[in-house]
Design an enzyme around this catalytic site. Structure first.
Site, PDB file in Angstrom:
ATOM      1  N   GLU A 241       9.648 110.241  57.726  1.00  0.00           N
ATOM      2  CA  GLU A 241       9.677 110.738  59.111  1.00  0.00           C
ATOM      3  C   GLU A 241      10.167 112.183  59.188  1.00  0.00           C
ATOM      4  O   GLU A 241       9.693 112.960  60.015  1.00  0.00           O
ATOM      5  CB  GLU A 241      10.567 109.827  59.966  1.00  0.00           C
ATOM      6  CG  GLU A 241       9.929 108.466  60.188  1.00  0.00           C
ATOM      7  CD  GLU A 241      10.828 107.532  60.986  1.00  0.00           C
ATOM      8  OE1 GLU A 241      11.938 107.229  60.494  1.00  0.00           O
ATOM      9  OE2 GLU A 241      10.443 107.131  62.090  1.00  0.00           O
TER      10      GLU A 241
ATOM     11  N   GLY B  75      13.049 107.098  56.982  1.00  0.00           N
ATOM     12  CA  GLY B  75      13.421 108.380  57.584  1.00  0.00           C
ATOM     13  C   GLY B  75      13.055 109.578  56.717  1.00  0.00           C
ATOM     14  O   GLY B  75      12.874 110.686  57.234  1.00  0.00           O
TER      15      GLY B  75
ATOM     16  N   ALA C  30      17.215 106.122  55.955  1.00  0.00           N
ATOM     17  CA  ALA C  30      18.541 105.724  56.451  1.00  0.00           C
ATOM     18  C   ALA C  30      19.359 105.140  55.304  1.00  0.00           C
ATOM     19  O   ALA C  30      18.817 104.461  54.431  1.00  0.00           O
ATOM     20  CB  ALA C  30      18.382 104.683  57.550  1.00  0.00           C
TER      21      ALA C  30
HETATM   22  N1  COA Z   1      20.406 103.714  51.357  1.00  0.00           N
HETATM   23  C1  COA Z   1      21.488 103.647  50.565  1.00  0.00           C
HETATM   24  N2  COA Z   1      21.427 103.675  49.231  1.00  0.00           N
HETATM   25  C2  COA Z   1      20.211 103.786  48.675  1.00  0.00           C
HETATM   26  C3  COA Z   1      19.033 103.866  49.445  1.00  0.00           C
HETATM   27  C4  COA Z   1      19.173 103.824  50.848  1.00  0.00           C
HETATM   28  N3  COA Z   1      18.113 103.951  51.673  1.00  0.00           N
HETATM   29  N4  COA Z   1      17.980 103.951  48.617  1.00  0.00           N
HETATM   30  C5  COA Z   1      18.482 103.939  47.373  1.00  0.00           C
HETATM   31  N5  COA Z   1      19.823 103.848  47.406  1.00  0.00           N
HETATM   32  C6  COA Z   1      20.761 103.778  46.270  1.00  0.00           C
HETATM   33  C7  COA Z   1      20.686 102.440  45.564  1.00  0.00           C
HETATM   34  O1  COA Z   1      21.438 101.459  46.239  1.00  0.00           O
HETATM   35  C8  COA Z   1      21.243 102.793  44.212  1.00  0.00           C
HETATM   36  O2  COA Z   1      22.633 102.907  44.230  1.00  0.00           O
HETATM   37  P1  COA Z   1      23.552 101.782  43.489  1.00  0.00           P
HETATM   38  O3  COA Z   1      23.121 101.819  42.076  1.00  0.00           O
HETATM   39  O4  COA Z   1      24.935 102.258  43.726  1.00  0.00           O
HETATM   40  O5  COA Z   1      23.237 100.494  44.183  1.00  0.00           O
HETATM   41  C9  COA Z   1      20.712 104.212  44.000  1.00  0.00           C
HETATM   42  O6  COA Z   1      20.388 104.726  45.290  1.00  0.00           O
HETATM   43  C10 COA Z   1      19.454 104.246  43.169  1.00  0.00           C
HETATM   44  O7  COA Z   1      18.520 103.344  43.731  1.00  0.00           O
HETATM   45  P2  COA Z   1      17.867 102.103  42.935  1.00  0.00           P
HETATM   46  O8  COA Z   1      17.437 101.073  43.936  1.00  0.00           O
HETATM   47  O9  COA Z   1      18.766 101.644  41.848  1.00  0.00           O
HETATM   48  O10 COA Z   1      16.611 102.821  42.284  1.00  0.00           O
HETATM   49  P3  COA Z   1      15.140 102.247  42.125  1.00  0.00           P
HETATM   50  O11 COA Z   1      14.368 103.301  41.429  1.00  0.00           O
HETATM   51  O12 COA Z   1      15.165 100.883  41.552  1.00  0.00           O
HETATM   52  O13 COA Z   1      14.571 102.123  43.642  1.00  0.00           O
HETATM   53  C11 COA Z   1      14.104 102.855  45.875  1.00  0.00           C
HETATM   54  C12 COA Z   1      14.565 103.255  44.464  1.00  0.00           C
HETATM   55  C13 COA Z   1      14.299 104.077  46.765  1.00  0.00           C
HETATM   56  C14 COA Z   1      12.623 102.461  45.853  1.00  0.00           C
HETATM   57  C15 COA Z   1      14.927 101.646  46.379  1.00  0.00           C
HETATM   58  O14 COA Z   1      16.304 101.955  46.235  1.00  0.00           O
HETATM   59  C16 COA Z   1      14.659 101.338  47.819  1.00  0.00           C
HETATM   60  O15 COA Z   1      13.711 100.643  48.126  1.00  0.00           O
HETATM   61  N6  COA Z   1      15.514 101.839  48.736  1.00  0.00           N
HETATM   62  C17 COA Z   1      15.362 101.609  50.140  1.00  0.00           C
HETATM   63  C18 COA Z   1      14.408 102.642  50.724  1.00  0.00           C
HETATM   64  C19 COA Z   1      14.003 102.311  52.135  1.00  0.00           C
HETATM   65  O16 COA Z   1      13.342 101.330  52.399  1.00  0.00           O
HETATM   66  N7  COA Z   1      14.383 103.203  53.051  1.00  0.00           N
HETATM   67  C20 COA Z   1      14.042 103.076  54.436  1.00  0.00           C
HETATM   68  C21 COA Z   1      15.203 102.665  55.226  1.00  0.00           C
HETATM   69  S1  COA Z   1      14.744 102.399  56.903  1.00  0.00           S
END
Ligand code: COA
Length: 262
Positions: free
Chosen positions: A116, A113, A68
């Protein structure tokens, strides 16, 4: 034919349709517009007799999908969150019940998601850098697009609980050991591998492939006696088909069968 709608690229490669989640700058996170593109693409596939297999993958090398869109989520009212969850759950269920087999080509991180969506697919193939995780409990929620139901059915209750309750990510190698993915391949070979599996499926009799998928899925949810009844009915559908006759004729004539889906 290739159609790009921003968040989703739809490519028709003969009998195989490839759906690519296309928001690499957001780790292919699923915002509402992307969900709606996906919904439209899946609805079209459900009635598409020409497509014999579907591949779902993500743009770029880092993420299949980070689930999401958490930035969008922050702006939503509780009512909008409810609508999002209902929509994503329904779309993933529509993917799971597509008549064609669906292959997830997992090109990187699949979180929330994203995992999922993989679970709603029939076959999962992962790149070596792929990781899976249902991170929701670390965010104060639970998996809401089928994760609490599909994950234990695929890898067993204990491992599913470990993944969901710890919210921990697992590597592609661990996912393979747990039976979450069928195989792990180098990233540069991922799409070719997924295409090879899809092409093999596309060579088989399409009605038989559909009935086999249905029998496995419907039969897995009931007792053995009822499941065997489902298998019998699914087989019955195929007995009068031209393709069944064609399979026998091709065997006799020592040639490749030409299946028409009739
Ligand atoms: N929704 C919106 N934006 C997201 C995202 C999400 N689920 N996951 C990553 N992004 C964005 C980040 O905000 C970032 O953008 P920004 O630089 O403009 O803020 C970009 O994608 C790159 O992510 P970043 O966090 O800088 O990279 P990373 O390698 O340090 O970490 C993840 C990557 C995916 C591990 C981390 O972003 C994360 O934990 N995201 C959430 C994932 C999650 O838990 N999803 C389940 C939701 S129910």
């Amino acid at each position: 034919m290739s159609v790009s709608t921003g968040g989703l690229i739809v490519e028709e490669k003969g009998p195989i349709t490839v759906l690519t989640l296309n928001r690499p700058e957001r780790m292919n996170a699923l915002d509402f517009p992307t969900l709606l593109y996906l919904q439209a693409a899946v609805a079209k596939l459900a009635g598409d007799e020409e497509t014999r297999a579907v591949i779902i993958t993500g743009a770029g090398e880092r993420a299949f999908s980070a689930g999401a869109d958490l930035k969008e989520r922050e702006t939503m009212t509780p009512e909008q969150v409810r609508l999002y969850i209902r929509t994503i759950r329904d779309i993933f269920s529509a993917i799971a019940s597509l008549p064609q087999p669906v292959i997830a080509a997992v090109n990187g991180l699949a979180l929330g998601g994203g995992t999922e969506l993989c679970l709603a697919c029939d076959i999962r193939i992962a790149a070596e850098n792929a990781e899976f995780g249902l991170t929701e409990t670390s965010l104060g929620i639970i998996p809401g697009a089928g994760g609490t139901q599909r994950l234990p059915r695929i890898i067993g209750r204990a491992r599913a609980k470990e993944m969901i309750l710890t919210a921990r990510r697992i590597t592609a190698a661990q996912a393979e050991a747990w039976g979450l993915v069928s195989r792990v391949v180098p990233g540069e070979r991922l799409l070719a591998e997924a295409m090879a599996v899809a092409e093999q499926i596309a060579q088989n009799a399409p009605l038989a492939v559909r009935q086999a998928k249905y029998a496995i899925d419907a039969g897995s949810e009931v007792d053995l006696y009822t499941g065997l009844g489902i298998e019998t009915r699914a087989y019955d559908v195929l007995i009068p088909t031209e393709d069944r006759r064609e399979g026998l004729a091709a065997f006799r004539e020592k040639r490749k069968p030409v299946y028409r889906g009739r």
